[in-house]
Design a protein around this motif. Structure first.
Motif, PDB file in Angstrom:
ATOM      1  N   MET A 153      54.458  44.089 -59.950  1.00  0.00           N
ATOM      2  CA  MET A 153      55.199  42.914 -60.446  1.00  0.00           C
ATOM      3  C   MET A 153      55.285  42.973 -61.987  1.00  0.00           C
ATOM      4  SD  MET A 153      54.381  39.094 -59.160  1.00  0.00           S
ATOM      5  CE  MET A 153      55.668  38.062 -58.583  1.00  0.00           C
ATOM      6  N   ASN A 154      56.478  43.021 -62.518  1.00  0.00           N
ATOM      7  CA  ASN A 154      56.589  43.068 -63.979  1.00  0.00           C
ATOM      8  C   ASN A 154      56.651  41.648 -64.571  1.00  0.00           C
ATOM      9  OD1 ASN A 154      59.226  42.129 -63.733  1.00  0.00           O
ATOM     10  ND2 ASN A 154      60.056  44.218 -63.650  1.00  0.00           N
ATOM     11  N   SER A 155      56.720  41.619 -65.900  1.00  0.00           N
ATOM     12  CA  SER A 155      56.656  40.321 -66.606  1.00  0.00           C
ATOM     13  C   SER A 155      57.789  39.382 -66.202  1.00  0.00           C
ATOM     14  CB  SER A 155      56.732  40.555 -68.112  1.00  0.00           C
ATOM     15  OG  SER A 155      55.650  41.327 -68.507  1.00  0.00           O
TER      16      SER A 155
ATOM     17  N   ILE B 108      57.189  37.838 -62.908  1.00  0.00           N
ATOM     18  CA  ILE B 108      56.133  36.809 -63.006  1.00  0.00           C
ATOM     19  C   ILE B 108      56.725  35.514 -63.578  1.00  0.00           C
ATOM     20  CG2 ILE B 108      53.996  36.152 -64.216  1.00  0.00           C
ATOM     21  CD1 ILE B 108      53.208  39.153 -64.015  1.00  0.00           C
ATOM     22  N   VAL B 109      57.495  35.656 -64.649  1.00  0.00           N
ATOM     23  CA  VAL B 109      58.109  34.467 -65.278  1.00  0.00           C
ATOM     24  C   VAL B 109      59.010  33.749 -64.272  1.00  0.00           C
ATOM     25  CG1 VAL B 109      59.740  33.696 -67.062  1.00  0.00           C
ATOM     26  CG2 VAL B 109      57.971  35.357 -67.626  1.00  0.00           C
TER      27      VAL B 109
END
Lengths: 222, 273
Positions: free
Chosen positions: B1-3, B6-7
């Motif tokens: 899961m990248n940033s 996540i956001v």
């Protein structure tokens, strides 16, 4: 000098609604009952801690411990105010259970993980407890109001409180994992909390203005 | 899961919770409106019931008074007439007692007159036929003959703006107020004013001992005033009771701001004008 000014302006922008609540609350204070006095006290406290957090960051790397102290004071004030507002032994008992649960989780997490890091489980629990309790406050306020619902200060106050505490849960609940993963991401996501705080204190200001307006109208008709 | 994911996940969850909160607020709002509507309907039904009850009470009391008036007129009036006849006979048969018997005859005539007037004032049909203004006039005349107090009575010449029931209730209120003034106030003067234009207003003032409105209303001695207030509200009159201890009492009944249950208590001095 200009950097300091920029910091002050940025800080004012972030906390603008908090100050709005403070100003409206100060004007309406003489008309407040105990419930609203406690809410106003909570606004004052949040400003004091907000300033304190900035000051501490100048000398220390982290102000998380202060946030832990603040959340304890904030939740206790809000729950005590709700305890005063609500009538009926069952509702009062539910608030009491909320207070005891919050205190237990706070102490257990604090002792286990230490008070230097944000107590995120406590924050999530506090969010849930405040949502339940202020849901009850809103329910009883709406059921007591025979006049225009828009003029019910408790309604606006509760909407702000519910939005802030409920919507903060996903971010606050994952804060430790996010800090470990990417600290800069936390700074970006903190924008959510700022927006929620703005909504909350805007609603608190509206509630204070309504109390003020209603008291002024009462004074005229007597 | 990248940033970014996540956001997006956190923002979406936050929005979902926001929607949930909005749903809760709306459902609370809807239930509160429903319960407010139910409360309003219940209050309306209660009010209707109260109104019906008052109407029945009034009908019963009017019926009783009518019966009482008939009894007074037919039985006691007849008895007094018989006694009067007997006295007259004795006067002729006993010339030595004529002076004493004449005095008894005078008192008997006065008693018969008083009884006739009383029976008329109790008779609702008589009040309806006579009209409020004349009925008050007759009743005040009767009170003056009793010599309890002097009366200052004023009325305009405009035709009545009240219906028969309102006139009857207004007359019963008037009787109750006068009765209270006789029984409790120790008044020397009574002032009555009746106007029908621009709207109905009846004002009855005395210069008696007065009373503390709130204290009296909270005590068990307020049945008379409660009755007055209840009747006034039933007829749609706004009632102002203007009194305080030592300064007399003034009742004002007003149909201009009628159809509400408001009773106002004020404290100003009866000036006897």
């Amino acid at each position: 000098m200009s950097e300091t000014l920029f910091e002050i302006l940025k800080w004012m922008k972030e906390s603008g609604f908090m100050f709005l609540a403070l100003i409206t609350g100060a004007f309406a204070f003489r008309f407040f009952n105990k419930f609203y006095k406690l809410i106003f006290f909570q606004v004052v406290l949040s400003i004091v801690f907000y300033i304190g957090a900035y000051v501490i960051l100048m000398y220390q790397a982290s102000n998380h411990w202060m946030y832990n102290v603040y959340i304890f004071a904030e939740v206790m004030i809000l729950l005590y105010a709700a305890q005063l507002y609500l009538s009926g032994s069952t509702r009062k008992r539910i608030v009491l259970i909320g207070i005891i649960s919050f205190l237990s989780i706070y102490v257990i997490e604090g002792v286990t993980d230490g008070f230097s890091d944000i107590l995120n489980i406590t924050l999530v629990a506090a969010g849930l407890i405040v949502v339940v309790v202020y849901g009850m406050v809103m329910y009883s306020a709406l059921h007591q109001t025979d006049f225009d619902w828009k003029m019910s200060p408790e309604l606006w106050l509760c909407i702000g409180t519910l939005v802030y505490f409920a919507c903060n849960v996903p971010f606050i609940g994952l804060i430790h994992q996010l800090l470990r993963y990417d600290a800069k991401l936390v700074d970006s996501l903190f924008y959510i909390t700022e927006v929620l705080a703005a909504i909350r204190y805007l609603m608190v200001s509206v509630a204070f203005i309504i109390v003020w307006k209603q008291a002024a109208q009462r004074k005229l008709t007597l | 899961m990248n940033s970014t994911e996540i956001v997006i996940a956190i923002v979406l969850t936050t929005l979902l919770i926001l929607l949930l909160i909005a749903g809760i607020v709306i459902s609370f709002f809807v239930t509160s409106r429903q319960s407010a509507r139910q409360r309003a309907a219940f209050a309306e039904a209660q009010l209707k019931y109260e109104r019906e009850l008052r109407l029945v009470e009034t009908e019963v009391s009017e019926h009783l008074m009518q019966k009482f008036a008939h009894e007074l007129h037919d039985n006691i009036g007849q008895l007094l007439a018989c006694i009067n006849l007997e006295v007259e006979n004795r006067k002729y048969g006993n010339p030595a007692m004529q002076a004493e018997l004449s005095l008894v005859g005078t008192y008997l005539n006065e008693a018969t007159d008083q009884l006739r007037l009383l029976s008329r004032s109790l008779n609702s049909e008589y009040v309806s036929n006579l009209g409020l203004r004349k009925a008050i006039d007759v009743e005040l005349g009767r009170q003056q003959r009793l010599g309890k107090f002097s009366v200052d009575w004023k009325s305009d010449d405009h035709p009545s703006t009240l219906d028969n029931n309102q006139e009857l209730v207004a007359f019963r209120i008037f009787q109750e107020v006068v009765h209270n003034a006789i029984r409790h106030s120790r008044a020397k003067n009574l002032k009555v004013q009746l106007t029908f234009q621009p709207s109905f207003q009846m004002q009855i003032a005395d210069d008696g001992v007065g009373f503390h409105f709130d204290d009296t209303m909270n005590s068990d001695r307020a049945s008379g005033i409660r009755n007055i207030v209840r009747r006034a509200s039933m007829a749609g009159f706004h009632c102002v009771v203007d009194t305080r201890p030592g300064f007399g009492c003034r009742y004002t009944f007003d149909a201009a701001s009628g159809n509400n249950d408001t009773t106002t208590a004020k404290a100003t001095m009866y000036n006897g004008e």
